[in-house]
Design a protein around this motif. Sequence first.
Motif, PDB file in Angstrom:
ATOM      1  N   THR A  65       0.643  -1.209   0.048  1.00  0.00           N
ATOM      2  CA  THR A  65       0.090   0.068  -0.106  1.00  0.00           C
ATOM      3  C   THR A  65       0.851   1.230   0.056  1.00  0.00           C
ATOM      4  O   THR A  65       0.403   2.186  -0.507  1.00  0.00           O
ATOM      5  CB  THR A  65      -0.949  -0.004   1.202  1.00  0.00           C
ATOM      6  OG1 THR A  65      -0.261   0.092   2.425  1.00  0.00           O
ATOM      7  CG2 THR A  65      -1.841  -1.103   0.990  1.00  0.00           C
ATOM      8  N   GLY A  66       2.049   1.237   0.474  1.00  0.00           N
ATOM      9  CA  GLY A  66       2.977   2.439   0.504  1.00  0.00           C
ATOM     10  C   GLY A  66       2.729   3.335   1.432  1.00  0.00           C
ATOM     11  O   GLY A  66       1.764   3.226   2.499  1.00  0.00           O
ATOM     12  N   PRO A  67       3.209   4.888   1.292  1.00  0.00           N
ATOM     13  CA  PRO A  67       2.981   5.776   2.351  1.00  0.00           C
ATOM     14  C   PRO A  67       1.476   5.951   2.286  1.00  0.00           C
ATOM     15  O   PRO A  67       0.829   5.792   1.393  1.00  0.00           O
ATOM     16  CB  PRO A  67       3.704   6.890   1.799  1.00  0.00           C
ATOM     17  CG  PRO A  67       4.778   6.232   1.034  1.00  0.00           C
ATOM     18  CD  PRO A  67       3.891   5.229   0.373  1.00  0.00           C
ATOM     19  N   PRO A  68       1.029   6.843   3.320  1.00  0.00           N
ATOM     20  CA  PRO A  68       1.595   7.321   4.624  1.00  0.00           C
ATOM     21  C   PRO A  68       1.722   6.084   5.494  1.00  0.00           C
ATOM     22  O   PRO A  68       2.739   6.393   6.706  1.00  0.00           O
ATOM     23  CB  PRO A  68       0.746   8.578   5.058  1.00  0.00           C
ATOM     24  CG  PRO A  68      -0.633   7.801   4.696  1.00  0.00           C
ATOM     25  CD  PRO A  68      -0.316   7.337   3.505  1.00  0.00           C
ATOM     26  N   THR A  69       1.224   5.362   5.640  1.00  0.00           N
ATOM     27  CA  THR A  69       1.110   4.367   7.055  1.00  0.00           C
ATOM     28  C   THR A  69       2.091   3.254   6.568  1.00  0.00           C
ATOM     29  O   THR A  69       2.352   2.449   7.615  1.00  0.00           O
ATOM     30  CB  THR A  69      -0.254   3.665   7.211  1.00  0.00           C
ATOM     31  OG1 THR A  69      -0.607   2.993   6.047  1.00  0.00           O
ATOM     32  CG2 THR A  69      -1.208   4.853   7.532  1.00  0.00           C
ATOM     33  N   SER A 124       5.652   1.450   4.408  1.00  0.00           N
ATOM     34  CA  SER A 124       7.142   2.056   3.612  1.00  0.00           C
ATOM     35  C   SER A 124       6.907   1.305   2.021  1.00  0.00           C
ATOM     36  O   SER A 124       7.785   1.621   1.326  1.00  0.00           O
ATOM     37  CB  SER A 124       8.008   1.142   4.426  1.00  0.00           C
ATOM     38  OG  SER A 124       8.279   1.650   5.643  1.00  0.00           O
ATOM     39  N   ASP A 158      13.120   5.125   5.323  1.00  0.00           N
ATOM     40  CA  ASP A 158      11.843   4.723   5.926  1.00  0.00           C
ATOM     41  C   ASP A 158      12.268   4.094   7.320  1.00  0.00           C
ATOM     42  O   ASP A 158      11.340   3.995   8.234  1.00  0.00           O
ATOM     43  CB  ASP A 158      11.043   3.408   5.246  1.00  0.00           C
ATOM     44  CG  ASP A 158      10.727   3.843   3.685  1.00  0.00           C
ATOM     45  OD1 ASP A 158      10.259   5.169   3.753  1.00  0.00           O
ATOM     46  OD2 ASP A 158      11.207   3.377   2.844  1.00  0.00           O
ATOM     47  N   ARG A 170      13.087   6.858   9.710  1.00  0.00           N
ATOM     48  CA  ARG A 170      11.926   7.511  10.543  1.00  0.00           C
ATOM     49  C   ARG A 170      11.446   6.810  11.570  1.00  0.00           C
ATOM     50  O   ARG A 170      10.920   7.116  12.507  1.00  0.00           O
ATOM     51  CB  ARG A 170      10.880   7.588   9.190  1.00  0.00           C
ATOM     52  CG  ARG A 170      11.038   8.827   8.407  1.00  0.00           C
ATOM     53  CD  ARG A 170       9.837   9.208   7.633  1.00  0.00           C
ATOM     54  NE  ARG A 170       9.477   8.345   6.635  1.00  0.00           N
ATOM     55  CZ  ARG A 170       9.883   8.204   5.456  1.00  0.00           C
ATOM     56  NH1 ARG A 170      10.661   9.075   4.748  1.00  0.00           N
ATOM     57  NH2 ARG A 170       9.537   7.346   4.556  1.00  0.00           N
TER      58      ARG A 170
END
Length: 317
Positions: A186-190, A192, A200, A203
């Motif tokens: 799914t990628g960002p924001p939740t 990587s 990533d 952070r």
Amino acid sequence: MKLSRWLASTVATLVLAAPASAARIPTADESAALNGLIAKIDAECTLAEHSVSLPLVTDDGTWGRVTAGCGDASQGGAAFRGRGVWAHRSSATATDWAIVGSTEASRIPPCSGKNGLLELVPEAVVRDLREECAGPPSGYRPSPDLVFSVFRNATHEYDSIGASIYLSSKSEVNGGGFGLFSIDRTGPPTASGSKPKLRDMTRAFGKPRRTRCGATWTKLALKATACASGAVTKLTMGEPWRLSPDSEDREHPANAYVRVGDTIELAHYLDPQLAKLGADQRFRLAKLRIGSADVTATVVTRAGRITAFETSIKQRH
């Protein structure tokens, strides 16, 4: 040095020195006693599912813990009720098991104040028996609490999510906050994404110590392979990282987590997904296709113990 400060320092030293394998499998009599105690406080369950975890005891046999869960999976996680029992006896051969404190297993109990876990149970015991507590001003204890999760999505119940792997940290070492790193389509924001970069992980866990192709978070027992491009191709987790139970195993949701340093025998006892784990091997826990990557999760053993959890990430071209 004041006595209270000396005691606090001594306890902290003992906690850090305690081996991950301090917890052991209880005998049949110990299991019966602990399950008998939880039966006394566990309210009648009229919902669809009812499970009791496998008991654990400390290596000296004087402390034990067991958890019961009750709920209805069709109603979601909020429908579940959990109860945990902490018990103590005067010696490893005594029969005077008594409940010291009970907690709601569906949430993290407070460390201090009313019903504070660490006011009832020594912190070294809380660590050995795989539990944690929270509360100001110290954040989560025992610290660090590090969890490695593999979500296979084998039943395709969550096709909109897909398979994923997560590393989470609740740690005073990491500023007292919650760090989350994932390999997820799914990628960002939740998340990587399936092409994770070293930035990533930075952070999530703070700045690592760098070598040419390596990054190390020493206090979190975490290493990553990431060369000039910053693409993460391998993760290695040491003690005290814990392996989350299989999220689709409905029969064992409350069992204590297996962690690096455990004996193979204890891993077999606690986690069905490790039933075939052997000595001196690299046991493939899962091979997943996540977004653009082939991701393999592995449990490494040596001399009868788990020595690491590893994840490799290979991009498909």
